[in-house]
Design a protein around this motif. Structure first.
Motif, short mmCIF file in Angstrom:
data_model
loop_
_atom_site.label_atom_id
_atom_site.label_comp_id
_atom_site.label_asym_id
_atom_site.label_seq_id
_atom_site.Cartn_x
_atom_site.Cartn_y
_atom_site.Cartn_z
N THR A 93 16.52 4.18 1.80
CA THR A 93 15.65 3.78 2.92
C THR A 93 14.71 4.91 3.35
O THR A 93 13.77 4.66 4.11
N PHE A 94 14.97 6.13 2.86
CA PHE A 94 14.17 7.28 3.28
C PHE A 94 13.00 7.57 2.37
O PHE A 94 12.19 8.45 2.66
N ASP B 257 10.14 6.10 -0.96
CA ASP B 257 9.55 5.04 -1.77
C ASP B 257 9.63 5.40 -3.25
O ASP B 257 9.05 4.71 -4.09
N LYS C 242 17.17 3.60 10.31
CA LYS C 242 15.97 4.08 9.62
C LYS C 242 15.09 2.92 9.17
O LYS C 242 13.86 2.94 9.38
N PHE C 243 15.70 1.91 8.58
CA PHE C 243 14.93 0.81 8.00
C PHE C 243 14.28 -0.06 9.06
O PHE C 243 13.18 -0.59 8.85
N ASN D 116 12.93 0.88 11.72
CA ASN D 116 11.73 1.56 12.25
C ASN D 116 10.78 2.01 11.14
O ASN D 116 9.86 2.77 11.39
N LYS D 117 11.05 1.55 9.95
CA LYS D 117 10.24 1.97 8.80
C LYS D 117 8.97 1.14 8.72
O LYS D 117 9.00 -0.09 8.77
N ASP D 118 7.84 1.82 8.61
CA ASP D 118 6.56 1.12 8.41
C ASP D 118 6.43 0.79 6.92
O ASP D 118 6.36 1.69 6.08
N VAL D 119 6.44 -0.49 6.64
CA VAL D 119 6.35 -0.94 5.26
C VAL D 119 4.92 -1.33 4.97
O VAL D 119 4.41 -2.33 5.50
#
Length: 287
Positions: free
Chosen positions: A202-203, A205, A279-280, A282-285
């Motif tokens: 998740t940290f 790409d 983490k995921f 709040n992750k900008d995808v």
């Protein structure tokens, strides 16, 4: 993108979405050439062990090599257990690291993560499905080693009643059940590593980075577990009980080590799962 992308759908449709997503995940995982290549490589390990023992001009001395190696010539059923012992420190963690490290990072790298999140499954369900896929591979990998070992042992060596570590003798049928218990124990042992791989995934790409980090952590954990100066740390290391299945090869079975291992792995699953969601969510995808 928001923390959890959802669309309007009836409550009854959501479980169907979850099962559909899980089925799709398992289908994609087990249709990959890479997955089958890793399973075939794992299946080759017990075959190589059996052939090496069969073709050897001298018997294996007791205490030399992996556990139970010296018993293979007496009973082919020990090939499966010996192969599992050999695969636990490196080969199984390596393959689990590849699958678990690719869970989220792989989707982000291919640009498909954004489209998965548009579905009504949401981020929590996607994490659960991805972890379920990694768990399925843990099971498949362990069973592959055990099954290949059993087949190689039956073909190349005599098979008969098995003498346990406690000195008791059990039938062939019960010994097969004991081998399945050992495989189950090792599958449980790998669940914590799979959760760590999901968290790392998740940290980033970059799936290769997540895979490498997961594999390195498995090696580091085992190295630390062998340093007597760190005795206080050993019970907290996810690899501490990886080879603690000896109690399953005694009569009667002592489930203490199995329970301690399951509790430790459950702790890692809970902590890594919570951190992965934090983490995921709040992750900008962007891809």
């Amino acid at each position: 993108m928001s923390a959890d992308t959802t669309t309007h759908s009836s409550p009854g449709a959501r479980p169907a979405v979850g099962w559909s997503l899980l089925g799709s995940e398992l289908s994609v995982l087990f249709r990959r050439l890479r997955t089958w290549a890793m399973l075939l490589a794992l299946a080759a390990v017990p075959l190589l062990i059996a052939l090496a023992v069969k073709l050897s001009s001298r018997p294996v001395a007791p205490g030399r090599g992996p556990l139970f190696l010296d018993r293979i010539t007496q009973n082919g059923l020990f090939v499966a257990v010996t192969a599992l012992v050999v695969c636990v420190p490196l080969f199984l963690p390596l393959t689990i690291g590849v699958v678990a490290g690719d869970t989220i990072a792989g989707e982000a790298n291919m640009g498909t993560l954004r489209y998965l999140l548009i579905a009504p499954a949401g981020r929590i369900r996607l994490l659960l499905v991805k972890y379920a896929g990694a768990v399925a591979f843990c099971f498949a990998a362990t069973v592959t080693v055990a099954a290949s070992g059993a087949l190689a042992g039956v073909v190349l060596f005599p098979v008969g009643p098995v003498t346990l570590l406690s000195g008791d003798t059990i039938s062939v049928g019960e010994s097969v059940l004991r081998s399945l218990l050992v495989a189950g124990y090792i599958t449980v042992s790998l669940l914590g590593l799979a959760a760590i791989g999901l968290l790392i995934s998740t940290f980033t790409d970059v799936p290769v980075g997540a895979m490498a980090a997961t594999i390195v952590l498995s090696v580091v954990s085992q190295v630390l577990d062998n340093l007597p100066q760190l005795d206080w740390l050993h019970p907290w290391l996810f690899s501490h009980h990886w080879l603690g299945f000896a109690d399953l090869l005694r009569q009667p079975i002592d489930w203490t080590s199995f329970g301690a291992n399951a509790l430790l792995q459950a702790g890692y699953i809970a902590v890594c799962g919570a951190l992965a969601y934090a983490k995921f969510s709040n992750k900008d995808v962007l891809s």
